[in-house]
Design an enzyme around this catalytic site. Structure first.
Site, PDB file in Angstrom:
ATOM      1  N   LYS A   5     -12.019  -6.248  -9.669  1.00 16.14           N
ATOM      2  CA  LYS A   5     -12.903  -5.203 -10.143  1.00 16.14           C
ATOM      3  C   LYS A   5     -12.105  -3.968 -10.554  1.00 16.14           C
ATOM      4  CE  LYS A   5     -17.131  -3.078  -8.492  1.00 16.14           C
ATOM      5  NZ  LYS A   5     -18.164  -4.078  -8.782  1.00 16.14           N
TER       6      LYS A   5
ATOM      7  N   LYS B 275       0.834  -1.213   0.000  1.00 18.33           N
ATOM      8  CA  LYS B 275       0.000   0.000   0.000  1.00 18.33           C
ATOM      9  C   LYS B 275       0.865   1.257   0.000  1.00 18.33           C
ATOM     10  CE  LYS B 275      -4.362  -1.385   0.044  1.00 18.33           C
ATOM     11  NZ  LYS B 275      -4.434  -2.213  -1.150  1.00 18.33           N
TER      12      LYS B 275
ATOM     13  N   LYS C 196      -4.657 -11.290 -11.342  1.00 21.92           N
ATOM     14  CA  LYS C 196      -5.772 -11.835 -10.615  1.00 21.92           C
ATOM     15  C   LYS C 196      -7.048 -11.078 -11.004  1.00 21.92           C
ATOM     16  CE  LYS C 196      -6.907 -12.307  -5.763  1.00 21.92           C
ATOM     17  NZ  LYS C 196      -6.441 -12.284  -4.396  1.00 21.92           N
TER      18      LYS C 196
END
Ligand code: TRP
Ligand code: SF4
Length: 325
Positions: A196, A113, A193
């Site tokens: 969305k 992150k 992977k």
């Protein structure tokens, strides 16, 4: 044994979510007492503006529709939204006092992150796994169905539980990950992977026509440029998807593709047809549920109520052991 798992409110679920998580959630209901939580507070760690947060409620609604359509059953399991049981935030604070900062800074998802949102390395992001540990131990859950990417978080949850038990006396079972034995579901790009945010997904709620259109855009074996080129099913994501939706047909494709007896267009059409057939009952249930938003709200109210009873009992015990009562 009690099962707990959480998922961020990402809205409409895709077939990767279904194959990787929801399907297992539904199966576990038959054997265990299950608690499934939509973790809206966790979602805030990556949201920077009111536009993203304004989508949380509709995302929860859409996600619940998919969960219920896929067989998560409010009669069997507790289904609830994290922030509706605020005791978890209190427990998170207590656990944060016994969690060395060094443990958190080493977590791979945190480092990731920091890489992808360097402008928003907030305090909550560091504590993300502590909140996740609080989610699990608040319900004294022993089994946590998750994907492989969550293993470091689970290890941390175990360490935090152990540390609490060592300091204040046995309170929490050490939760164990229950890995979904699923080969990775890749997206339509055949590389990453299914997700969305990458836009490489197929939503469960798509229409049959959309599903076919999406499947037709998928990347297959890049070496197959002409119909006469032999294919390599083992590296083709369409082939992988056939395993899930067309188990009777895979053998034939495994034989025909390397000999160029079947073309990718035909192969994809077949997959889309099988997918649509498999998803049809869920889509029908979903449509019916979507007409009853009040019913979804009631399920979540009831779920929060039930969760809260367990949460309050644990928190009472925790405060007493810490010496706050
Ligand atoms: N971190 C998990 C994810 O990103 C979501 C999550 C939050 C979770 N709390 C949890 C998963 C508790 C399992 C148990 O997918
Ligand atoms: Fe993949 Fe099917 Fe094309 Fe073979 S025929 S490369 S399995 S899409």
């Amino acid at each position: 044994m009690r099962v707990f798992s959480g998922a961020r409110p990402t809205g409409r679920q895709h077939i990767g979510n279904y194959l990787g998580a929801i399907r297992n959630y539904a199966e576990l209901q038959e054997e265990y007492e299950c608690i499934y939580c939509i973790v809206d507070v966790h979602a805030l760690t990556t949201m920077e503006d009111a536009l993203s947060t304004s989508r949380i409620q509709s995302n929860i609604q859409e996600m619940m529709l998919d969960w219920l359509a896929c067989g998560l059953d409010p009669q069997k399991s507790i289904l609830f939204v994290q922030s509706r049981v605020p005791e978890v935030l209190e427990l998170h604070t207590f656990l944060s006092m016994i969690t060395p900062l060094g443990w958190l800074l080493r977590v791979p998802t945190f480092k990731e992150k920091v890489r992808v949102q360097p402008h928003n390395v907030n305090y909550g992001l560091v504590g993300y796994p502590v909140l996740q540990a609080a989610d699990i131990v608040l319900y004294k859950a022993e089994l946590v169905p998750v994907g492989e990417d969550q293993l470091p978080h689970l290890e941390l949850a175990r360490e935090i539980a152990r540390r609490f038990n060592n300091i204040f006396g046995y309170t929490f079972p050490e939760p164990e990950a229950k890995l979904t034995n699923l080969p990775l579901v890749l997206g339509l790009d055949g590389e990453q992977k299914m997700s969305k945010s990458l836009g490489n997904d197929i939503e469960l709620a798509s229409s049959p026509k959309e599903t076919e259109e999406r499947v037709m855009t998928a990347v297959t074996d890049p070496a197959r440029r002409y119909l006469s080129d032999p294919g390599h099913p083992d590296i083709c994501n369409i082939f992988r998807l056939h395993h899930f939706f067309n188990s009777e047909g895979v053998e034939e494709i495994a034989r025909a593709c390397p000999e160029a007896h079947i073309g990718c267009v035909e192969c994809k059409k077949m997959l889309a047809g099988r997918m649509n057939a498999c998803l049809a009952p869920m889509r029908e249930r979903r449509e019916n549920l979507a007409r009853k938003p009040q019913y979804i709200r009631e399920i979540l109210d009831h779920g929060a109520e039930r969760a809260r009873i367990i949460a309050c009992a644990t928190l009472g015990e925790v405060k007493h052991k810490i010496g706050l009562t």
